[in-house]
Enzyme design. Structure first.
Site, short mmCIF file in Angstrom:
data_model
loop_
_atom_site.label_atom_id
_atom_site.label_comp_id
_atom_site.label_asym_id
_atom_site.label_seq_id
_atom_site.Cartn_x
_atom_site.Cartn_y
_atom_site.Cartn_z
N LYS A 171 0.88 -1.17 0.00
CA LYS A 171 0.00 0.00 0.00
C LYS A 171 0.93 1.23 0.00
CE LYS A 171 -4.28 1.32 0.10
NZ LYS A 171 -5.15 1.17 -1.05
N ASP A 204 -5.72 -3.92 -1.23
CA ASP A 204 -7.18 -3.92 -1.37
C ASP A 204 -7.60 -4.49 -2.72
OD1 ASP A 204 -5.88 -1.70 -2.35
OD2 ASP A 204 -7.40 -0.24 -1.77
N ASP A 228 -1.14 -11.64 7.59
CA ASP A 228 -2.00 -12.29 8.56
C ASP A 228 -3.43 -12.37 8.01
OD1 ASP A 228 -2.76 -13.46 10.89
OD2 ASP A 228 -2.73 -11.65 12.11
#
Ligand code: NAI
Length: 332
Positions: A171, A204, A228
């Protein structure tokens, strides 16, 4: 000659799935000598710590361990066993192979990917403090050293397994310094592996693409928190936590474990599904060079799932740990 492997049965359903795993490995002809070690609730009673020093020493000495799930008592001052194990033993790479299994009813075909997660830093570096009352700061630690070794690990894995492409997930548009560094290092490492494809994706967008068509992904590599979340998401694509194996790999030591927890709601009832731990044991056998036995176990898992033989309730059957273990042994 049998290889010594440290065995941490854990607690909750841990001992149940561990003994099922031992039965299957013995029937499959694995050459392993178990070295018993303790962690979780039984270790608190015996040694006053969820992760006693002896257990760490045994892992350092024998270098390979298989671990059942361990409960982390909440609010009693104990830190997560898994986070401690990763830190103390520098198990920097979490590796989770995720593939479609026959007979498991999921909306996707042909999923065959590996999630490689950086295990030691990022937002899980444990650096949090109160700035002023009501304001808390968490540090997202990213170092060139850790970025480089995890991306290199992912490319080496792709090379060894004949995989086509590594997708780096980030990101960097929102975190230009931390993920910017990670991305820059990933590009540098990718240049060293021109024979493996390299792709960059925002986390995303990757989540959406995984939900639409997970079959187009091969090796995914990312920092700790993204990893995770994504590794559980990927487990869900192929049937859930009861099926997916995992490994935490360091330079000197490797610990193999199912990714599910200690399932206190079904512990002691003989209902636990042992497949994830058995497949983690197969990964461990491959790691120590017993490839033929590992392949036999994996083939038996596939055959058993396909035949719907003795399956536990989480897999849609009406069997239990014992019936599933029996079916797995029969299908070896
Ligand atoms: P969990 O994975 O233990 O359970 C979630 C749900 O999945 C429960 O309904 C459980 O019955 C079911 N489930 C999990 N594994 C199963 C299996 N093998 N067969 C059949 N059903 C299964 O997650 P939860 O409840 O969040 O955590 C319980 C405890 O486990 C906590 O103390 C947590 O800290 C610990 N934990 C330990 C891990 C480890 O040692 N690797 C990983 C995750 C959680």
């Amino acid at each position: 000659m049998a290889t010594p492997v440290v065995l941490i049965a854990g607690d909750g359903i841990g001992p149940e799935v561990t003994s099922a795993m031992q039965e299957v490995l013995e029937a499959a002809g694995a050459q392993v000598t178990w070295v018993e070690a303790h962690a979780g609730l039984p270790a608190v009673e015996r040694f006053g710590d969820v992760l006693p020093q002896q257990t760490l020493d045994l892992c350092r000495r024998y270098r390979v361990a298989l671990k059942g799930p361990c409960t982390t008592p909440v609010g009693k001052g104990f830190r997560s066993i898994n986070v401690r194990l990763r830190k103390e033993l520098d198990l920097y790479a979490s590796v989770r192979p995720v593939c479609t299994l026959p007979g498991v009813d999921v909306p996707y075909d042909n999923v065959d990917l590996v999630v490689v997660r950086e295990n030691t830093e990022g937002l899980y570096s444990g650096q949090e403090h109160v700035v002023v009352p009501g304001v808390v700061e968490s540090l997202r630690l990213i170092t060139r050293f850790a970025c480089e070794r995890i991306v290199r690990y992912a490319f080496e894995l792709a090379r060894q397994q004949g995989r086509r492409r590594v997708t780096f997930c980030h990101k960097a548009d929102v975190m230009p310094m931390s993920d910017g560094l990670f991305l820059a290092v990933a590009r540098e490492v990718a240049d060293e592996f021109p024979f493996v494809g390299f792709e960059e994706m925002h986390v995303d967008a990757l989540c959406m693409q995984l939900a639409l068509d997970p079959s187009r992904y091969d090796v995914l590599v990312m920092e700790n928190l993204f990893g995770d979340v994504l590794s559980d998401l990927c487990a869900g694509l192929v049937g859930g936590l009861g099926l997916v194996p995992g490994a935490n790999i360091g330079t000197r030591c490797a610990i193999f474990e199912a990714v599910h927890g200690s399932a206190p709601d079904i512990a002691g009832k003989g209902l636990a599904n042992p497949v994830a731990l058995i497949r983690s044991a197969a990964m461990m056998l491959e790691h120590i060079g017993q490839r033929a036995v590992a392949a036999r176990i994996e083939a038996s898992v596939r055959k058993t799932l396909q035949a719907h033989a003795g399956l536990t309730r989480d897999l849609g059957g009406d069997g239990n740990t014992a019936t599933l273990t029996k079916a797995l042994i029969r299908n070896l």
